[in-house]
Design a protein around this motif. Structure first.
Motif, mmCIF file in Angstrom:
data_model
loop_
_atom_site.group_PDB
_atom_site.id
_atom_site.type_symbol
_atom_site.label_atom_id
_atom_site.label_comp_id
_atom_site.label_asym_id
_atom_site.label_seq_id
_atom_site.Cartn_x
_atom_site.Cartn_y
_atom_site.Cartn_z
ATOM 1 N N LEU A 43 -11.666 15.640 6.816
ATOM 2 C CA LEU A 43 -10.963 16.694 6.084
ATOM 3 C C LEU A 43 -9.459 16.485 6.132
ATOM 4 O O LEU A 43 -8.756 16.711 5.150
ATOM 5 C CB LEU A 43 -11.311 18.060 6.672
ATOM 6 C CG LEU A 43 -12.690 18.609 6.320
ATOM 7 C CD1 LEU A 43 -12.938 19.901 7.071
ATOM 8 C CD2 LEU A 43 -12.793 18.848 4.824
ATOM 9 N N ALA A 47 -6.882 16.805 3.092
ATOM 10 C CA ALA A 47 -6.091 18.023 2.954
ATOM 11 C C ALA A 47 -4.642 17.842 3.390
ATOM 12 O O ALA A 47 -3.750 18.428 2.782
ATOM 13 C CB ALA A 47 -6.731 19.136 3.774
ATOM 14 N N SER A 48 -4.419 17.018 4.419
ATOM 15 C CA SER A 48 -3.058 16.924 4.930
ATOM 16 C C SER A 48 -2.087 16.334 3.902
ATOM 17 O O SER A 48 -1.022 16.906 3.665
ATOM 18 C CB SER A 48 -3.041 16.121 6.226
ATOM 19 O OG SER A 48 -1.735 15.979 6.695
ATOM 20 N N VAL A 50 -2.436 16.398 0.668
ATOM 21 C CA VAL A 50 -2.338 17.381 -0.416
ATOM 22 C C VAL A 50 -1.336 18.459 -0.032
ATOM 23 O O VAL A 50 -0.421 18.789 -0.794
ATOM 24 C CB VAL A 50 -3.726 17.998 -0.711
ATOM 25 C CG1 VAL A 50 -3.588 19.228 -1.597
ATOM 26 C CG2 VAL A 50 -4.631 16.971 -1.361
ATOM 27 N N PHE A 51 -1.497 18.982 1.169
ATOM 28 C CA PHE A 51 -0.586 20.036 1.612
ATOM 29 C C PHE A 51 0.854 19.534 1.709
ATOM 30 O O PHE A 51 1.784 20.166 1.200
ATOM 31 C CB PHE A 51 -1.033 20.576 2.979
ATOM 32 C CG PHE A 51 0.003 21.437 3.633
ATOM 33 C CD1 PHE A 51 0.227 22.733 3.185
ATOM 34 C CD2 PHE A 51 0.773 20.951 4.680
ATOM 35 C CE1 PHE A 51 1.200 23.515 3.775
ATOM 36 C CE2 PHE A 51 1.742 21.736 5.270
ATOM 37 C CZ PHE A 51 1.957 23.022 4.815
ATOM 38 N N LEU A 100 -4.079 25.083 -1.596
ATOM 39 C CA LEU A 100 -5.357 24.399 -1.416
ATOM 40 C C LEU A 100 -5.330 23.605 -0.108
ATOM 41 O O LEU A 100 -6.265 23.687 0.707
ATOM 42 C CB LEU A 100 -5.601 23.460 -2.604
ATOM 43 C CG LEU A 100 -6.895 22.668 -2.557
ATOM 44 C CD1 LEU A 100 -8.074 23.595 -2.847
ATOM 45 C CD2 LEU A 100 -6.866 21.526 -3.566
ATOM 46 N N GLY A 101 -4.244 22.866 0.081
ATOM 47 C CA GLY A 101 -4.130 22.042 1.284
ATOM 48 C C GLY A 101 -4.204 22.876 2.543
ATOM 49 O O GLY A 101 -5.002 22.597 3.447
ATOM 50 N N VAL A 104 -7.713 24.338 3.278
ATOM 51 C CA VAL A 104 -8.661 23.401 3.890
ATOM 52 C C VAL A 104 -8.255 23.123 5.335
ATOM 53 O O VAL A 104 -9.094 23.061 6.232
ATOM 54 C CB VAL A 104 -8.741 22.105 3.070
ATOM 55 C CG1 VAL A 104 -9.678 21.116 3.740
ATOM 56 C CG2 VAL A 104 -9.191 22.396 1.660
ATOM 57 N N LEU A 105 -6.952 22.981 5.562
ATOM 58 C CA LEU A 105 -6.482 22.689 6.921
ATOM 59 C C LEU A 105 -6.802 23.843 7.866
ATOM 60 O O LEU A 105 -7.208 23.632 9.008
ATOM 61 C CB LEU A 105 -4.983 22.403 6.920
ATOM 62 C CG LEU A 105 -4.575 21.056 6.328
ATOM 63 C CD1 LEU A 105 -3.060 20.916 6.302
ATOM 64 C CD2 LEU A 105 -5.186 19.904 7.116
ATOM 65 N N ARG A 108 -10.479 23.818 8.569
ATOM 66 C CA ARG A 108 -10.770 22.753 9.528
ATOM 67 C C ARG A 108 -10.350 23.179 10.932
ATOM 68 O O ARG A 108 -11.084 22.992 11.901
ATOM 69 C CB ARG A 108 -10.006 21.499 9.098
ATOM 70 C CG ARG A 108 -9.889 20.427 10.140
ATOM 71 C CD ARG A 108 -9.057 19.279 9.595
ATOM 72 N NE ARG A 108 -8.924 18.213 10.563
ATOM 73 C CZ ARG A 108 -7.965 18.172 11.489
ATOM 74 N NH1 ARG A 108 -7.098 19.154 11.587
ATOM 75 N NH2 ARG A 108 -7.884 17.149 12.329
#
Lengths: 238, 582
Positions: A43, A47-48, A50-51, A100-101, A104-105, A108
């Protein structure tokens, strides 16, 4: 109310600058990203980036929006409406990536056992403020997007710039929509928190990596066992 | 200082290097345990073994670390034949900094655990014996132990896991291409094994250092030890990917990289590393090698992987060459380091006898922990077939015909070129039979000379090699110059050329106190103080010590009178003297 717009920003700036100097002097060892990639990478690898890319765009957007005066863009022939559209779509795209990022982070961080176990109370406060700042920013932007939207470039931006000349013009903030006001306050709190949380890693963007030779040689420090300066109160007897 | 006739562009550097004699490793893991107790018995590095011992063939630790197509460690040549990091250059590193794309996860090492020991004493009375269940140190939850740093020790599980060894995989692929019958098998009767202890290689061209975005990793210019500056590391983890040997680890508690330090605090005072000191088999050798820093890049860029071994030998310099010694001195290498390089067992095994080989030179990092390949699997295989396993003739034949160890070793040590491995093994074989003949009192003569000459050595050399490898005296295994002696001229404020001891602020004409009264300003060097004291003694009538403005120096005192401040004042509060102590 007007004192909020004078005292708070300077307190935040003091906390940011003073805190960073303090951290540099006393906690270089704790100055790290504290990555949890060792525990979970699937993940994180999605995600990282993206964020982080999202929030970098958001940051650039804030710089442009707050520090480029209205008159400059008008002089370039960019009207109010096109600017608003650019700001709305560009900003929303970057904001969406960021939200979004971080969603998800956060998922997680909460669901992965080892990652959650490595989360400190400090981290939790930081995540709360960070998420609040992002969500409030998106909310404020989208809630005032009809027509030409809310033109913060005539109120918030000049107020912020007036802080730098030490002549804060609090009257400008009086009529700002509440959502924006809250976003500004939370944003200032976030800035103040940077040096005291893991957010400190934003100051270690390793740009000099592009310019240094690949192999680093360093001499052994003579006469001093460690590489670190002695802590105050623990100096060696000369 | 002018460098008139120095070889053009030669920059001599010293490096502390290690050689391990694999023939003597019994796989006892003492080195790993003592290293762990010394360096990594802390939270955050439970899974970390700066020193580990692997059984080969096997997957190693972390699992399949040699699979660089997946793990992307080390260097490779790009299309223009220039060196680039396998994991990507500077821009790619920065672009992917938000999540390292190819970092091994905790499961690739192993999930560290402890046991619920409390349950053994606290469990309520019951029908069942209480047990201590394993509990993960990562998640804190009960876990099933399925892998560890040494799961496949002594070929344990080899029928199932043996094929996962990247070297075996590669050899099998080659055999399949050449449609040769499979050579490496893991059935009990056909298997072979040896132990491979591994530490950080302290490479001459370290890709971990090159990968570090923060510039926190560095190679020490005095002794070549590669270290992580804990205050500068920001935990980007690129070094973990960059190191092809996977010997840089991420401390998940502090968020910083950690690695083998070559026990530098011990090395600096002339002691061997903990792993060497405690090695039961006495198979480790530590010493200085001199190398030419300017030829490192050129050697690492050698086009053919199989030439890298020779190229690295070319980077190392011969300390017996007076030119080299002079250049070393000009480069500021202390005299005792140069002498240590001449006596270095590491230099002898690597360059003089050429029995030590680098581990995976094809990673192009120019590693500096080298290995004497094991002859034992050959000897053993030979003895099992009823032959005399120590006869030179038999051994020479067997080394070649037993292609299993040879090919495997070549993949480890010479990028697949069996030549240097064969040479090393033949020299070891010649040593065995030569020494046996001596021990059994068999007459030596032409035959003896002949066996030695076949491997390109003189009998005296063979005996010296035997002394180094088999007798292996402590003083001969570890020839480590101390850092202190090298620094001596910098530490003492002496009259050595390069700095006059009296050339300090205040100088010889010094005297009186600093601008803010007594004891202000920097501390005067002892030699300056003595200078003034002696002058005072020669030129004044009053008891010595009266005139010195600074603290009382017992050397100043000629025994006459009672200088001010020699004894504490009688009726003063102790707080005052406390303030003076500093």
């Amino acid at each position: 109310m007007s004192t909020v717009w004078t005292v708070l920003p300077y307190l935040a700036a003091l906390a940011l600058v003073g805190g960073t100097v303090w951290r540099w002097r006393y906690d270089k060892f704790g100055w790290t990203t504290r990555s949890s990639e060792l525990y979970e990478s699937r993940l994180l690898r999605l995600a990282s980036p993206v964020f982080h890319y999202g929030i970098l765009f958001v940051f650039v957007g804030h710089i442009v929006g707050l520090f480029v005066p209205d008159s400059w863009t008008s002089a370039l022939g960019i009207g109010e409406h096109p600017y608003h559209l650019l700001s709305l779509y560009g900003g929303t795209a970057a904001g969406a990536l960021t939200v979004l990022g971080i969603a998800v982070l956060l998922y997680r961080r909460r669901t992965n056992g080892p990652v959650f176990r490595a989360t400190t109370a400090n981290d939790k406060v930081m995540y709360l403020v960070l998420t609040a700042a992002i969500v409030l920013g998106m909310w404020a932007k989208l809630a005032h997007s009809s027509g030409n939207g809310y033109n913060y470039r005539l109120t918030i931006a000049p107020w912020l710039r007036s802080l730098f000349t030490f002549q804060p013009d609090t009257a400008l903030m009086a009529g700002v929509p509440v959502l924006y006001q809250v976003h500004v306050v939370v944003g200032l709190v976030l800035l103040a928190l940077v040096p005291y949380t893991r957010l400190i890693h934003i100051f270690s963007a390793p740009i000099h990596y592009l310019f240094r030779p690949y192999i680093v040689y360093r001499s052994r420090d003579v006469g001093r066992p460690g590489t670190r300066d002695d802590r105050r109160g623990w100096e060696r007897v000369p | 200082m002018a460098r008139n006739s120095a070889a053009p562009g030669r920059r001599v550097k010293a490096q502390i290097a290690m050689v391990m004699n694999l023939d003597k490793c019994i796989g006892c893991h003492t080195c790993s345990v003592t290293c762990k107790q010394t360096w990594t018995n802390r939270a955050g590095v439970e899974y970390v073994w700066f020193n580990n011992v692997e059984t080969r063939p096997g997957q190693g630790y972390p699992r399949r670390w040699e699979d660089q197509r997946k793990l992307r460690g080390g260097w490779e040549l790009n299309k223009r034949g220039r060196l680039k990091l396998t994991s990507g250059g500077r821009f790619k590193k920065l672009a992917t900094i938000f999540a390292n794309p190819v970092m091994p996860g905790i499961k690739d090492y192993y999930e560290p655990w402890t046991y619920d020991y409390r349950n053994l004493t606290n469990a309520p009375l019951g029908d069942d014996t209480p047990v201590a269940r394993p509990r993960s140190l990562i998640s804190g939850k009960p876990m099933k132990i399925e892998w560890s740093a040494n799961w496949d020790d002594d070929l344990g599980g080899a029928p199932q896991y043996g094929e996962c060894d990247p070297v075996v995989e590669k050899l099998h692929a080659q055999e399949a291409r050449a449609s040769v019958e499979e050579k490496i098998r893991f059935s009990f009767e056909q298997s072979f094994m040896f132990y491979l202890p591994r530490i950080c290689e302290h490479c001459l061209n370290p890709s971990c250092v090159a990968s570090c975005p923060s510039g926190a990793m560095y190679k020490r210019s005095e002794d070549g030890i590669v270290l992580v500056d804990q205050d500068r590391c920001r935990g980007w983890r690129m070094c973990v990917t960059g190191c092809p040997y996977k010997k840089v680890y991420f401390n998940h508690t502090t968020g910083k990289a950690e690695k083998c330090t070559m026990c530098y605090p011990r090395i600096e005072v002339g002691l061997p590393t903990v792993c060497s000191e405690t090695c039961v088999g006495r198979l480790r050798y530590l010493g200085v090698v001199l190398y030419d820093q300017d030829r490192v890049l050129e050697a690492a860029t050698t086009p053919d992987e199989q030439d890298l071994y020779e190229a690295q030998l070319g980077v190392l310099l011969d300390p017996e060459d007076p030119e080299v010694r002079r250049d070393a001195e000009l480069a500021g290498i202390p005299y005792d380091w140069i002498e240590a390089a001449r006596n270095s067992p590491v230099h002898a095994l690597i360059s003089r006898y050429r029995v030590a080989l680098p581990l995976h030179p094809e990673y192009r990092t120019l590693p500096m922990v080298w290995y004497v390949p094991p002859l034992s699997p050959v000897v053993e295989a030979l003895s099992e077939t009823g032959h005399d396993g120590e006869d030179a003739g038999n051994l020479f034949g067997a080394i070649d015909s037993l292609r299993i160890p040879l090919d495997y070793l070549a993949e480890l040590f010479t990028a697949g070129d069996t030549g240097p491995v064969r040479t090393a093994l033949e020299r070891l074989a010649a040593m065995r039979s030569h020494m046996r003949r001596i021990n059994l009192g068999e007459e030596s003569g032409a035959e003896d000379e002949d066996a030695a000459r076949r491997v390109g050595m003189r009998p005296q050399e063979i005996e010296a090699l035997y002394r180094l490898l088999a007798i292996a005296k402590y003083e001969e295994r570890y020839v480590i110059p101390t850092a202190a002696l090298g620094d001596a001229d910098r530490l003492e404020e002496s009259a050595l050329p390069g700095g006059c001891s009296l050339d300090v602020e205040g100088g010889p004409g010094m005297g009186g106190s600093g601008p803010f009264g007594e004891e202000s300003g920097p501390v005067a060097p002892a030699s300056v103080e003595n200078f003034h004291a002696l002058r005072d003694r020669q030129t004044t009538d009053a008891p010595a010590g009266r005139h010195t403005a600074h603290r009382v120096n017992l050397l100043n005192w000629d025994g006459n009178g009672r200088p001010e401040g020699l004894f504490p004042k009688r009726k003063r509060a102790s707080r005052d003297s406390e303030g003076e102590r500093r």
